[in-house]
Enzyme design. Structure first.
Site, PDB file in Angstrom:
ATOM      1  N   TYR A  53      -5.457   9.189  25.904  1.00  0.00           N
ATOM      2  CA  TYR A  53      -4.995   8.112  26.799  1.00  0.00           C
ATOM      3  C   TYR A  53      -3.987   8.680  27.776  1.00  0.00           C
ATOM      4  O   TYR A  53      -3.089   9.424  27.379  1.00  0.00           O
ATOM      5  CB  TYR A  53      -4.351   6.968  26.000  1.00  0.00           C
ATOM      6  CG  TYR A  53      -5.124   5.687  26.170  1.00  0.00           C
ATOM      7  CD1 TYR A  53      -5.225   5.107  27.429  1.00  0.00           C
ATOM      8  CD2 TYR A  53      -5.786   5.090  25.107  1.00  0.00           C
ATOM      9  CE1 TYR A  53      -5.974   3.953  27.615  1.00  0.00           C
ATOM     10  CE2 TYR A  53      -6.531   3.940  25.288  1.00  0.00           C
ATOM     11  CZ  TYR A  53      -6.621   3.371  26.552  1.00  0.00           C
ATOM     12  OH  TYR A  53      -7.366   2.246  26.727  1.00  0.00           O
ATOM     13  N   GLU A  55      -2.691   6.671  30.848  1.00  0.00           N
ATOM     14  CA  GLU A  55      -2.389   5.697  31.908  1.00  0.00           C
ATOM     15  C   GLU A  55      -1.224   6.198  32.749  1.00  0.00           C
ATOM     16  O   GLU A  55      -0.252   6.744  32.237  1.00  0.00           O
ATOM     17  CB  GLU A  55      -2.050   4.331  31.294  1.00  0.00           C
ATOM     18  CG  GLU A  55      -3.291   3.590  30.832  1.00  0.00           C
ATOM     19  CD  GLU A  55      -2.985   2.225  30.234  1.00  0.00           C
ATOM     20  OE1 GLU A  55      -1.798   1.875  30.080  1.00  0.00           O
ATOM     21  OE2 GLU A  55      -3.951   1.507  29.904  1.00  0.00           O
ATOM     22  N   THR A 224     -18.400   8.978  45.776  1.00  0.00           N
ATOM     23  CA  THR A 224     -18.797   9.202  44.393  1.00  0.00           C
ATOM     24  C   THR A 224     -18.757  10.711  44.194  1.00  0.00           C
ATOM     25  O   THR A 224     -18.727  11.468  45.161  1.00  0.00           O
ATOM     26  CB  THR A 224     -20.241   8.734  44.100  1.00  0.00           C
ATOM     27  OG1 THR A 224     -21.121   9.443  44.968  1.00  0.00           O
ATOM     28  CG2 THR A 224     -20.404   7.232  44.317  1.00  0.00           C
ATOM     29  N   LYS A 227     -23.387  12.318  43.379  1.00  0.00           N
ATOM     30  CA  LYS A 227     -24.559  12.348  44.262  1.00  0.00           C
ATOM     31  C   LYS A 227     -24.676  13.760  44.839  1.00  0.00           C
ATOM     32  O   LYS A 227     -24.757  14.706  44.073  1.00  0.00           O
ATOM     33  CB  LYS A 227     -24.463  11.221  45.283  1.00  0.00           C
ATOM     34  CG  LYS A 227     -24.463   9.848  44.580  1.00  0.00           C
ATOM     35  CD  LYS A 227     -24.403   8.677  45.523  1.00  0.00           C
ATOM     36  CE  LYS A 227     -24.316   7.370  44.741  1.00  0.00           C
ATOM     37  NZ  LYS A 227     -24.132   6.198  45.616  1.00  0.00           N
ATOM     38  N   ARG A 233     -20.564  11.590  36.881  1.00  0.00           N
ATOM     39  CA  ARG A 233     -20.594  10.230  37.399  1.00  0.00           C
ATOM     40  C   ARG A 233     -19.165   9.725  37.586  1.00  0.00           C
ATOM     41  O   ARG A 233     -18.410   9.624  36.610  1.00  0.00           O
ATOM     42  CB  ARG A 233     -21.334   9.383  36.356  1.00  0.00           C
ATOM     43  CG  ARG A 233     -21.964   8.133  36.804  1.00  0.00           C
ATOM     44  CD  ARG A 233     -23.136   7.791  35.896  1.00  0.00           C
ATOM     45  NE  ARG A 233     -24.280   8.569  36.329  1.00  0.00           N
ATOM     46  CZ  ARG A 233     -25.003   8.283  37.418  1.00  0.00           C
ATOM     47  NH1 ARG A 233     -24.754   7.216  38.134  1.00  0.00           N
ATOM     48  NH2 ARG A 233     -25.995   9.061  37.771  1.00  0.00           N
TER      49      ARG A 233
HETATM   50  C1  LIG Z   1     -23.621   4.957  45.316  1.00  0.00           C
HETATM   51  C2  LIG Z   1     -22.700   4.343  46.296  1.00  0.00           C
HETATM   52  C3  LIG Z   1     -21.543   3.670  45.885  1.00  0.00           C
HETATM   53  C4  LIG Z   1     -21.258   3.275  44.453  1.00  0.00           C
HETATM   54  O1  LIG Z   1     -21.212   4.210  43.529  1.00  0.00           O
HETATM   55  P1  LIG Z   1     -21.298   3.826  41.952  1.00  0.00           P
HETATM   56  O2  LIG Z   1     -20.762   5.043  41.303  1.00  0.00           O
HETATM   57  O3  LIG Z   1     -22.717   3.511  41.680  1.00  0.00           O
HETATM   58  O4  LIG Z   1     -20.412   2.652  41.743  1.00  0.00           O
HETATM   59  C5  LIG Z   1     -20.661   3.239  46.857  1.00  0.00           C
HETATM   60  N1  LIG Z   1     -20.915   3.437  48.158  1.00  0.00           N
HETATM   61  C6  LIG Z   1     -22.038   4.042  48.595  1.00  0.00           C
HETATM   62  C7  LIG Z   1     -22.242   4.234  50.059  1.00  0.00           C
HETATM   63  C8  LIG Z   1     -22.972   4.513  47.675  1.00  0.00           C
HETATM   64  O5  LIG Z   1     -24.090   5.080  48.124  1.00  0.00           O
END
Ligand SMILES: *Cc1c(COP(=O)(O)O)cnc(C)c1O
Length: 412
Positions: A53, A55, A224, A227, A233
């Site tokens: 933890y 915070e 994020t 991606k 993630r």
């Molecule tokens: C994927 C995405 C998000 C959100 O991401 P999560 O991790 O799924 O919450 C926000 N903004 C854009 C432009 C995205 O493509």
């Protein structure tokens, strides 16, 4: 893949993880928002840090025993600042949606006006959709793309002058052209709005200099990490120094509790990987692969929204073939290609059916696919769509896609 302990404890979950690994290994992943992390990123995600933890912020925690996670989180912050050339980075947001929510909570009051890209035109849910907090608690207006699949900056300006938003959001989940962040800055300045650039999709390209950076122009940059950046993630909220304390407060205690330090360590590793010269080569190859895929599809007589892509993704427009995105995404799954249905501009079909399929290249590029592989992928996609009822034909295409997967294994 090390899951020997899971096998001992929970055979049901172990079996599904193994099957999922096989699925990833044997299919061509063209979902534009997905990628394949390094084993180093994965090890950190599964480390003892999940027990802690923490915070608060590094060196200012509400819990004791944080001396190691402090160093880890500070490294992650410093690497994010350097990679994206920003003054402040909060690496705690659990996801991209949380990264955006922190900006809304800090910069806006309930009912304030926001202008973002419409979901149906490529924007994200968190940019003002009526079913999301961003549209439920704020007064959101939207802009779209023109018939060439491009943002019409005059329309954005007109809407900003008319709606007078306190925050303008740029960045998208399905947009295949370079975003002109300076034009957005000029519009924000003219209308007295904050500018938030959400680079969730293009973060890897921006980090590598393969897409212009919003950092000189935006008050807030959100992303994020899973991606094109190829990390775990999660999300990151970045901003100018003047907003640092407010953004930190918005993340915690505003919207989150304890940070995921195992994921923050994995983010730090991904940011380190993204700063290496090999990552630049990777990002450039993502775009080359996307362009080879688009060219191959156009050579087969297929339409791409806006024509040639300038980044990592494109939307196949199926209208002239009389097919729907929903049906064709299922046909592609039969031939071992994973992609998602997507609306095209002015789509006659509902968002559940759609007339398009979004295709992206970050994941296959990680596996080592090159332009000639993408040309073969384009042929498989076109053949599957043209002969979607021919089961033997689809079976042959499945074998061709499997060959490509075997040529480029997930983890060597
Ligand atoms: C994927 C995405 C998000 C959100 O991401 P999560 O991790 O799924 O919450 C926000 N903004 C854009 C432009 C995205 O493509």
């Amino acid at each position: 893949m090390q899951i020997s302990n899971i096998k001992k404890v929970d055979s049901q979950i172990a079996e599904q993880i193994e099957l999922e690994f096989q699925r990833q290994q044997n299919t061509i992943e063209l979902i534009a928002s997905e990628n394949i992390t390094s084993l180093a990123v994965m090890e950190a995600s599964g480390s003892v840090l999940t027990n802690k933890y923490a915070e608060g912020k590094p060196y200012k925690r509400f819990y004791n025993g944080c001396e190691h996670v402090d160093v880890i989180e500070e490294l992650a912050q410093e690497r994010a600042k350097k990679l994206f050339n920003v003054e402040h980075a909060n690496v705690q947001p659990h996801s991209g949606a949380q990264a955006n929510m922190a900006v809304f909570l800090y910069a806006l009051k309930t009912g304030d006006k926001v202008l973002g890209m419409d979901l149906s035109n490529g924007g994200h849910l968190t940019h003002g959709s009526p079913v999301n907090f961003s549209g439920l608690y704020f007064d959101a207006a939207g802009y779209g793309v023109n018939e060439y699949g491009e943002i019409d900056y005059n329309e954005v300006r007109r809407k900003a002058l008319e709606h007078k938003p306190k925050l303008i959001v740029c960045g998208a989940s399905n947009y295949s052209k370079i975003i002109d962040f300076k034009k957005f800055r000029d519009i924000a300045d003219e209308t007295g709005a904050y500018l938030m650039a959400d680079i969730a999709h293009i973060a890897g390209l921006v980090a590598a200099g393969a897409h212009p950076s919003p950092s000189p122009y935006a008050d807030f940059v959100t992303t994020t990490t899973h991606k094109s950046l190829r990390g775990p993630r999660g999300g990151i909220t970045m901003c100018k120094a003047e907003h640092a304390a407010g953004i930190d407060k918005a993340v915690f205690p505003g919207i989150q509790g304890g940070p995921l330090e195992h994921i923050i360590a994995a983010k730090a590793i991904a940011l380190h990987e993204a700063a290496q010269p090999e990552f630049k080569t990777y990002a450039v190859q993502i775009i080359k692969n996307a362009q080879a895929l688009a060219q191959g599809l156009m050579d087969e007589g297929m339409d791409i929204v806006g024509g040639m892509t300038e980044n990592h993704l494109m939307t196949l427009d199926l209208r002239k073939h009389g097919k729907t995105g929903k049906d064709m995404a299922n046909v592609l799954e039969k031939v071992g290609i994973t992609a998602n249905k997507n609306t095209v501009p002015d789509d006659p079909q509902s968002p559940f059916v759609t007339s398009g399929i979004r295709l992206g290249t970050p994941a296959v590029t990680t596996r080592g696919f090159k332009e000639d592989d993408m040309a073969e992928v384009a042929k498989i996609i076109a053949s599957a769509i043209f002969a979607s009822d021919d089961e033997t034909g689809l079976q042959n295409l499945r074998e061709r896609s499997l060959k490509l997967c075997q040529k480029h294994p997930l983890y060597e």
